[in-house]
Scaffold this motif. Structure first.
Motif, mmCIF file in Angstrom:
data_model
loop_
_atom_site.group_PDB
_atom_site.id
_atom_site.type_symbol
_atom_site.label_atom_id
_atom_site.label_comp_id
_atom_site.label_asym_id
_atom_site.label_seq_id
_atom_site.Cartn_x
_atom_site.Cartn_y
_atom_site.Cartn_z
ATOM 1 N N ILE A 6 -35.572 -26.168 13.653
ATOM 2 C CA ILE A 6 -34.223 -25.601 13.568
ATOM 3 C C ILE A 6 -33.315 -26.450 14.442
ATOM 4 O O ILE A 6 -33.566 -26.611 15.641
ATOM 5 C CB ILE A 6 -34.188 -24.133 14.074
ATOM 6 N N ILE A 7 -32.257 -26.988 13.833
ATOM 7 C CA ILE A 7 -31.301 -27.809 14.579
ATOM 8 C C ILE A 7 -29.909 -27.218 14.421
ATOM 9 O O ILE A 7 -29.664 -26.397 13.545
ATOM 10 C CB ILE A 7 -31.326 -29.282 14.117
ATOM 11 N N GLY A 8 -29.008 -27.681 15.266
ATOM 12 C CA GLY A 8 -27.624 -27.241 15.227
ATOM 13 C C GLY A 8 -26.994 -27.511 16.574
ATOM 14 O O GLY A 8 -27.688 -27.851 17.544
ATOM 15 N N SER A 12 -25.276 -22.508 18.574
ATOM 16 C CA SER A 12 -25.179 -22.192 17.146
ATOM 17 C C SER A 12 -26.102 -21.045 16.742
ATOM 18 O O SER A 12 -26.050 -20.589 15.611
ATOM 19 C CB SER A 12 -25.491 -23.429 16.296
ATOM 20 N N GLY A 13 -26.950 -20.607 17.661
ATOM 21 C CA GLY A 13 -27.865 -19.510 17.350
ATOM 22 C C GLY A 13 -29.258 -19.972 16.966
ATOM 23 O O GLY A 13 -30.017 -19.228 16.347
ATOM 24 N N LYS A 14 -29.618 -21.195 17.338
ATOM 25 C CA LYS A 14 -30.925 -21.758 16.967
ATOM 26 C C LYS A 14 -32.079 -20.894 17.451
ATOM 27 O O LYS A 14 -32.991 -20.599 16.686
ATOM 28 C CB LYS A 14 -31.083 -23.170 17.551
ATOM 29 N N SER A 15 -32.047 -20.514 18.714
ATOM 30 C CA SER A 15 -33.171 -19.758 19.283
ATOM 31 C C SER A 15 -33.317 -18.396 18.633
ATOM 32 O O SER A 15 -34.426 -17.986 18.266
ATOM 33 C CB SER A 15 -33.006 -19.607 20.796
ATOM 34 N N ILE A 64 -39.906 -24.474 15.508
ATOM 35 C CA ILE A 64 -39.414 -25.074 16.758
ATOM 36 C C ILE A 64 -37.906 -25.183 16.683
ATOM 37 O O ILE A 64 -37.356 -25.604 15.666
ATOM 38 C CB ILE A 64 -40.026 -26.480 16.965
ATOM 39 N N ASP A 65 -37.241 -24.783 17.778
ATOM 40 C CA ASP A 65 -35.794 -24.989 17.806
ATOM 41 C C ASP A 65 -35.428 -25.961 18.910
ATOM 42 O O ASP A 65 -36.023 -25.963 19.977
ATOM 43 C CB ASP A 65 -35.040 -23.658 17.968
ATOM 44 N N GLY A 66 -34.468 -26.813 18.601
ATOM 45 C CA GLY A 66 -33.967 -27.743 19.594
ATOM 46 C C GLY A 66 -33.495 -29.049 18.992
ATOM 47 O O GLY A 66 -33.853 -29.407 17.886
ATOM 48 N N ASN A 67 -32.674 -29.736 19.777
ATOM 49 C CA ASN A 67 -31.998 -30.945 19.309
ATOM 50 C C ASN A 67 -32.322 -32.187 20.120
ATOM 51 O O ASN A 67 -31.537 -33.106 20.154
ATOM 52 C CB ASN A 67 -30.479 -30.750 19.411
ATOM 53 N N TYR A 68 -33.421 -32.223 20.787
ATOM 54 C CA TYR A 68 -33.696 -33.332 21.686
ATOM 55 C C TYR A 68 -34.037 -34.594 20.906
ATOM 56 O O TYR A 68 -35.124 -34.721 20.346
ATOM 57 C CB TYR A 68 -34.826 -32.956 22.646
ATOM 58 N N SER A 69 -33.107 -35.549 20.924
ATOM 59 C CA SER A 69 -33.310 -36.780 20.168
ATOM 60 C C SER A 69 -34.496 -37.568 20.706
ATOM 61 O O SER A 69 -35.139 -38.301 19.953
ATOM 62 C CB SER A 69 -32.044 -37.642 20.175
ATOM 63 N N VAL A 70 -34.836 -37.402 21.971
ATOM 64 C CA VAL A 70 -35.950 -38.115 22.573
ATOM 65 C C VAL A 70 -37.289 -37.713 21.944
ATOM 66 O O VAL A 70 -38.257 -38.460 22.017
ATOM 67 C CB VAL A 70 -35.972 -37.920 24.116
ATOM 68 N N ASN A 86 -25.245 -25.204 10.580
ATOM 69 C CA ASN A 86 -24.009 -25.982 10.601
ATOM 70 C C ASN A 86 -22.807 -25.042 10.591
ATOM 71 O O ASN A 86 -22.114 -24.910 9.595
ATOM 72 C CB ASN A 86 -23.979 -26.938 9.402
ATOM 73 N N HIS A 87 -22.595 -24.389 11.723
ATOM 74 C CA HIS A 87 -21.502 -23.418 11.834
ATOM 75 C C HIS A 87 -20.183 -24.094 12.187
ATOM 76 O O HIS A 87 -20.163 -25.241 12.632
ATOM 77 C CB HIS A 87 -21.838 -22.374 12.896
ATOM 78 N N SER A 88 -19.111 -23.343 12.042
ATOM 79 C CA SER A 88 -17.783 -23.859 12.375
ATOM 80 C C SER A 88 -17.640 -24.027 13.885
ATOM 81 O O SER A 88 -18.317 -23.359 14.682
ATOM 82 C CB SER A 88 -16.697 -22.891 11.880
ATOM 83 N N PHE A 89 -16.742 -24.912 14.268
ATOM 84 C CA PHE A 89 -16.465 -25.134 15.686
ATOM 85 C C PHE A 89 -16.003 -23.843 16.353
ATOM 86 O O PHE A 89 -16.424 -23.528 17.468
ATOM 87 C CB PHE A 89 -15.401 -26.232 15.845
ATOM 88 N N GLU A 90 -15.166 -23.094 15.664
ATOM 89 C CA GLU A 90 -14.636 -21.854 16.242
ATOM 90 C C GLU A 90 -15.758 -20.858 16.553
ATOM 91 O O GLU A 90 -15.769 -20.241 17.624
ATOM 92 C CB GLU A 90 -13.606 -21.213 15.296
ATOM 93 N N LEU A 91 -16.706 -20.707 15.627
ATOM 94 C CA LEU A 91 -17.813 -19.781 15.849
ATOM 95 C C LEU A 91 -18.688 -20.242 17.014
ATOM 96 O O LEU A 91 -19.056 -19.451 17.887
ATOM 97 C CB LEU A 91 -18.666 -19.632 14.585
#
Length: 176
Positions: A6-8, A12-15, A64-70, A86-91
């Motif tokens: 899960i990315i975002g 964004s509510g990933k967890s 798995i949730d997270g965005n770690y590019s490493v 992929n939520h809106s910036f405002e949310l």
């Protein structure tokens, strides 16, 4: 969906989404933040973090949730599905602010026992709110490019935009 990433953007509510999905699928839930952060908000060194990610992602199934590019080069090739919130910036900004208020007022322990403080959340250059402001648009563009590249053969890519799509997706997941 045997191995799901899960990315975002941050907040964004990933967890929350990943926990719910893992519960419905009766799969192990793994939070990368839990592996990454040490006490006093110290970051685990990259080689140690990668070794932990390698170990937990070697299992037969997980969410798995997270965005770690490493660790992307470890996780993404093992994934059967990548879900992009992929939520809106405002949310996302709204969630960053409300989550920070909640966490600073409750002092709920997070990863490695860390606690968000008002000062850290609202008056620091390390503020999650400032992080969202600085990184949201860049990360969104990067994910769009990564997920439409030809470098992810055989991986099911799902993009969910907005909470209604997230809720509908979860409602349609068959419980194991």
């Amino acid at each position: 969906m045997k191995r799901v990433v899960i990315i975002g953007s941050s907040c964004s509510g990933k967890s929350t989404f990943a926990k719910q999905l893992a519960d419905k699928l009766a799969m192990t839930y793994i939070e990368l933040d839990q592996l990454h952060w040490l006490p006093d908000w110290a970051e685990r060194p990259d080689p140690e973090f990668r070794a932990l990610v390698d170990k937990v992602s070697a299992a037969e199934s997980w969410v798995i949730d997270g965005n770690y590019s490493v660790a992307r080069d470890i996780l993404w090739p093992r994934a059967t599905t990548i879900i992009w919130l992929n939520h809106s910036f405002e949310l996302v900004l709204y969630r960053a602010v409300t989550r920070s208020i909640y966490r600073t007022s409750t002092k709920k322990p997070l990863f490695a026992g860390n606690v968000e403080t008002f000062r850290h959340s609202f008056l620091s250059l390390d503020s999650i709110i400032l992080w969202v402001l600085k990184t949201f648009h860049t990360k969104r563009a990067r994910y769009a490019n990564l997920l439409t590249s030809n470098e992810l053969p055989g991986i099911n890519i799902i993009e969910l935009s907005g909470q209604k799509q997230v809720d509908a997706f979860l409602d349609n997941v068959k419980v194991r």
